[in-house]
Design an enzyme around this catalytic site. Structure first.
Site, PDB file in Angstrom:
ATOM      1  N   LYS A  22      27.392  30.556  26.541  1.00  0.00           N
ATOM      2  CA  LYS A  22      28.536  31.433  26.263  1.00  0.00           C
ATOM      3  C   LYS A  22      29.328  31.723  27.534  1.00  0.00           C
ATOM      4  CE  LYS A  22      28.233  36.138  26.152  1.00  0.00           C
ATOM      5  NZ  LYS A  22      29.337  36.731  26.915  1.00  0.00           N
ATOM      6  N   ASN A  23      28.624  32.074  28.598  1.00  0.00           N
ATOM      7  CA  ASN A  23      29.329  32.494  29.812  1.00  0.00           C
ATOM      8  C   ASN A  23      29.992  31.329  30.544  1.00  0.00           C
ATOM      9  OD1 ASN A  23      28.633  35.072  29.251  1.00  0.00           O
ATOM     10  ND2 ASN A  23      27.108  35.299  30.879  1.00  0.00           N
ATOM     11  N   CYS A 117      38.842  53.605  30.757  1.00  0.00           N
ATOM     12  CA  CYS A 117      37.415  53.866  30.924  1.00  0.00           C
ATOM     13  C   CYS A 117      36.663  52.575  31.248  1.00  0.00           C
ATOM     14  CB  CYS A 117      36.886  54.478  29.637  1.00  0.00           C
ATOM     15  SG  CYS A 117      35.131  54.548  29.552  1.00  0.00           S
ATOM     16  N   ARG A 122      33.674  48.826  34.669  1.00  0.00           N
ATOM     17  CA  ARG A 122      33.527  47.427  35.098  1.00  0.00           C
ATOM     18  C   ARG A 122      34.866  47.009  35.675  1.00  0.00           C
ATOM     19  NH1 ARG A 122      30.485  43.797  30.594  1.00  0.00           N
ATOM     20  NH2 ARG A 122      30.435  42.263  32.253  1.00  0.00           N
ATOM     21  N   ASP A 308      21.192  39.902  32.894  1.00  0.00           N
ATOM     22  CA  ASP A 308      21.239  39.725  31.438  1.00  0.00           C
ATOM     23  C   ASP A 308      19.853  39.568  30.817  1.00  0.00           C
ATOM     24  OD1 ASP A 308      23.942  39.985  31.446  1.00  0.00           O
ATOM     25  OD2 ASP A 308      24.405  37.866  31.203  1.00  0.00           O
ATOM     26  N   ARG A 400      27.934  38.260  19.075  1.00  0.00           N
ATOM     27  CA  ARG A 400      28.951  37.833  20.045  1.00  0.00           C
ATOM     28  C   ARG A 400      28.395  36.741  20.954  1.00  0.00           C
ATOM     29  NH1 ARG A 400      29.822  42.185  23.839  1.00  0.00           N
ATOM     30  NH2 ARG A 400      30.318  40.341  25.028  1.00  0.00           N
TER      31      ARG A 400
HETATM   32  C1  UD1 Z   1      29.398  37.942  34.051  1.00  0.00           C
HETATM   33  C2  UD1 Z   1      28.735  37.598  32.740  1.00  0.00           C
HETATM   34  C3  UD1 Z   1      27.739  38.687  32.352  1.00  0.00           C
HETATM   35  C4  UD1 Z   1      26.745  38.934  33.485  1.00  0.00           C
HETATM   36  C5  UD1 Z   1      27.476  39.183  34.788  1.00  0.00           C
HETATM   37  C6  UD1 Z   1      26.536  39.292  35.981  1.00  0.00           C
HETATM   38  C7  UD1 Z   1      30.496  36.365  31.633  1.00  0.00           C
HETATM   39  C8  UD1 Z   1      31.459  36.290  30.506  1.00  0.00           C
HETATM   40  N1  UD1 Z   1      29.752  37.483  31.716  1.00  0.00           N
HETATM   41  O1  UD1 Z   1      30.143  39.126  33.855  1.00  0.00           O
HETATM   42  O2  UD1 Z   1      27.035  38.246  31.198  1.00  0.00           O
HETATM   43  O3  UD1 Z   1      25.981  40.086  33.173  1.00  0.00           O
HETATM   44  O4  UD1 Z   1      28.389  38.105  35.062  1.00  0.00           O
HETATM   45  O5  UD1 Z   1      25.737  38.182  36.079  1.00  0.00           O
HETATM   46  O6  UD1 Z   1      30.355  35.419  32.389  1.00  0.00           O
HETATM   47  N2  UD1 Z   1      32.734  44.146  39.873  1.00  0.00           N
HETATM   48  C9  UD1 Z   1      33.595  44.913  40.635  1.00  0.00           C
HETATM   49  N3  UD1 Z   1      34.895  44.512  40.731  1.00  0.00           N
HETATM   50  C10 UD1 Z   1      35.367  43.391  40.119  1.00  0.00           C
HETATM   51  C11 UD1 Z   1      34.472  42.617  39.348  1.00  0.00           C
HETATM   52  C12 UD1 Z   1      33.154  43.019  39.243  1.00  0.00           C
HETATM   53  O7  UD1 Z   1      33.207  45.928  41.205  1.00  0.00           O
HETATM   54  O8  UD1 Z   1      36.552  43.079  40.250  1.00  0.00           O
HETATM   55  C13 UD1 Z   1      31.314  44.580  39.745  1.00  0.00           C
HETATM   56  C14 UD1 Z   1      30.946  44.897  38.304  1.00  0.00           C
HETATM   57  O9  UD1 Z   1      31.292  46.208  37.968  1.00  0.00           O
HETATM   58  C15 UD1 Z   1      29.461  44.674  38.333  1.00  0.00           C
HETATM   59  C16 UD1 Z   1      29.287  43.522  39.311  1.00  0.00           C
HETATM   60  O10 UD1 Z   1      30.487  43.481  40.079  1.00  0.00           O
HETATM   61  O11 UD1 Z   1      28.805  45.806  38.822  1.00  0.00           O
HETATM   62  C17 UD1 Z   1      29.059  42.178  38.664  1.00  0.00           C
HETATM   63  O12 UD1 Z   1      30.124  41.854  37.809  1.00  0.00           O
HETATM   64  P1  UD1 Z   1      30.609  40.359  37.557  1.00  0.00           P
HETATM   65  O13 UD1 Z   1      29.758  39.414  38.319  1.00  0.00           O
HETATM   66  O14 UD1 Z   1      32.071  40.311  37.758  1.00  0.00           O
HETATM   67  O15 UD1 Z   1      30.296  40.194  36.028  1.00  0.00           O
HETATM   68  P2  UD1 Z   1      31.229  39.586  34.910  1.00  0.00           P
HETATM   69  O16 UD1 Z   1      31.935  38.381  35.442  1.00  0.00           O
HETATM   70  O17 UD1 Z   1      32.009  40.656  34.259  1.00  0.00           O
END
Ligand code: UD1
Length: 421
Positions: A22-23, A117, A122, A308, A400
């Site tokens: 999925k990711n 929110c 995130r 995850d 999902r």
């Molecule tokens: C992706 C995965 C999700 C997984 C996560 C971490 C997808 C669709 N989802 O989510 O399943 O749990 O990686 O392995 O691929 N952060 C910031 N600022 C940003 C972006 C992120 O502070 O601009 C923080 C987030 O709040 C979080 C951390 O970084 O605490 C990790 O987030 P990120 O690696 O971006 O996860 P996703 O890409 O949303």
């Protein structure tokens, strides 16, 4: 609303085939915006999130067709919009991933956000910092983000990520492939999904080196071409079935896997006494061979232990004698499943990002909620070993992200039903 009814089951036994990730597929679909020629993605799982991404691409003017065998044809050559509306964007956080390719292709993009929110919890600041470094002007309004490239388009730059965010690395990589000059992403995420995306983009004619390490170099090119690509297997689905074998003390052969992608999960399960062996057929996992012992886990960016799999692993730890600690370092507040597991008789206390588990007591069926996608899977695992019936609500989260969830579990002997109420 649909629910899962799960009853205590015999140890799971049999073979399970892992679906495309999925990711990975979501950013791959977004990347199909870039070439302006048709692309084909194979092994696409049938998931709600994939449907949402299909709808987003269609709303931009693209043609998208998913065949029964999981082959997805995407043609964005007639794309006539660079705006993702509220209704679609609010359905899935990953919709934000179209921002980078739209900015690269159209020079201007507007994406609505699911609300202040969610942005707060995130954030997307790292994505936006990256676009700005490439010379885009970024305006954040209450519920949407607009980005506009400079008069000469995006310009290559060096970008250091404060945290190796998966989504930010993907978004910046896709924005930079058509930029003028060279981009470096430092402290980049190293997840397998990043490598999969880079491989897809390179097949289109992009020049990306270093994906899978903490420094990615992208040399901008003028044009990309259509191509075909097969999605990597889902390492989180793989991990979920590894935990299903462990928690039920069952015996599974997990097929279509990349062993390297689940190394941290395998290592931790072996520490507990679960047999995890790579065979010619797939990954053999047996939770019933040895007495099991508790262990500690700490989630980290890849190749560390995946956040995850934290909740499914915690469900497993509640069934093992002894005390263990789980530390969550990737997402704050990713302990919503703790209250649900405790409702089933688990003994888990939390302090900040640390959960202390006193395991070994038999769980009891209860009414619980799937508080997020992976937590939903964790509740099902707990339900398989809990006395009586466990009723799980909010299961749309699970649907999902897991293809044929109920069918695959039932085929292994799980006593799970999906009911509509
Ligand atoms: C992706 C995965 C999700 C997984 C996560 C971490 C997808 C669709 N989802 O989510 O399943 O749990 O990686 O392995 O691929 N952060 C910031 N600022 C940003 C972006 C992120 O502070 O601009 C923080 C987030 O709040 C979080 C951390 O970084 O605490 C990790 O987030 P990120 O690696 O971006 O996860 P996703 O890409 O949303």
């Amino acid at each position: 609303m649909a629910k899962f009814l799960v009853q205590k089951s015999e140890p799971l036994y049999g073979e399970v085939h892992i679906s495309g990730a999925k990711n990975s597929v979501l950013p791959l679909m977004a990347a199909a915006i870039l070439p302006g020629e048709p692309c084909t993605i194979r092994d696409v799982p049938k998931l709600l999130d994939v449907t949402v991404m299909e709808d987003i691409l269609k709303s931009l003017g693209g043609t998208v067709k998913l065949q029964d065998d999981g082959t997805l044809d995407i043609d964005m050559s007639a794309m006539n919009s660079a705006e993702v509306g509220w209704e679609l964007a609010s359905k899935m956080r990953a919709s934000f991933i179209v921002m980078g390719p739209l900015l690269a292709k159209k020079g201007k993009v507007k994406v609505y956000m699911p609300g202040g929110c969610t942005i707060g919890e995130r954030p997307v600041d790292l994505h936006l910092k990256g676009f700005e470094a490439l010379g885009a002007e970024v305006i954040v309004k209450e519920n949407c983000v607009e980005a506009t490239a400079g008069p000469d388009g995006l310009i290559g730059a060096s970008i250091y990520l404060d945290f190796p965010s998966v989504g930010a690395t993907e978004n910046i990589m896709m924005a930079a492939v058509l930029a003028d000059g060279v981009t470096y992403i430092e402290n980049a995420a190293e997840e397998p999904e990043i490598v999969d995306l880079a491989n897809f983009l390179n097949k289109m004619g992009a020049s990306i080196k270093g994906a899978g390490t903490d420094t990615i170099k992208i040399e901008g090119v003028n044009k990309l071409k259509g191509t075909a690509h097969t999605v990597i297997p889902d390492r989180i689905e793989t991990g979920t079935y590894m935990l299903a074998a462990a928690i039920t003390r069952g015996e599974l052969m997990i097929k279509n896997i990349v062993p390297d992608h689940v190394r941290s999960i395998a290592a931790k399960l072996r520490e507990c006494g679960v047999v995890v062996e790579l065979t010619d057929e797939g990954l053999y996992v047996n939770g019933g061979m040895n007495p099991l012992t508790a262990t500690d886990i700490k989630t980290l960016p890849y190749p560390g232990f995946p956040t995850d799999i934290q909740s499914p692993f915690m469900a497993f730890l509640t069934t093992v004698d002894g005390s263990s600690t789980v530390i969550e370092t990737v997402f704050e507040n990713r302990f919503m499943h703790v209250a649900e597991l405790n409702r089933m008789g688990a003994n888990i206390r939390t302090k900040g990002n640390r959960a202390m588990i006193q395991g070994g007591k038999e769980l009891e069926g209860a009414r619980v909620a799937a508080t997020d996608l992976r937590a939903g899977a964790a509740m099902v695992l707990a339900g398989l070993v809990a006395k009586g019936t466990t009723e799980i609500s909010s299961i749309y989260h699970v649907e999902r992200g897991y293809e044929d969830f109920v069918e695959k579990f039932r085929a292994l002997g799980a006593n799970i039903l999906r009911i509509e109420e």
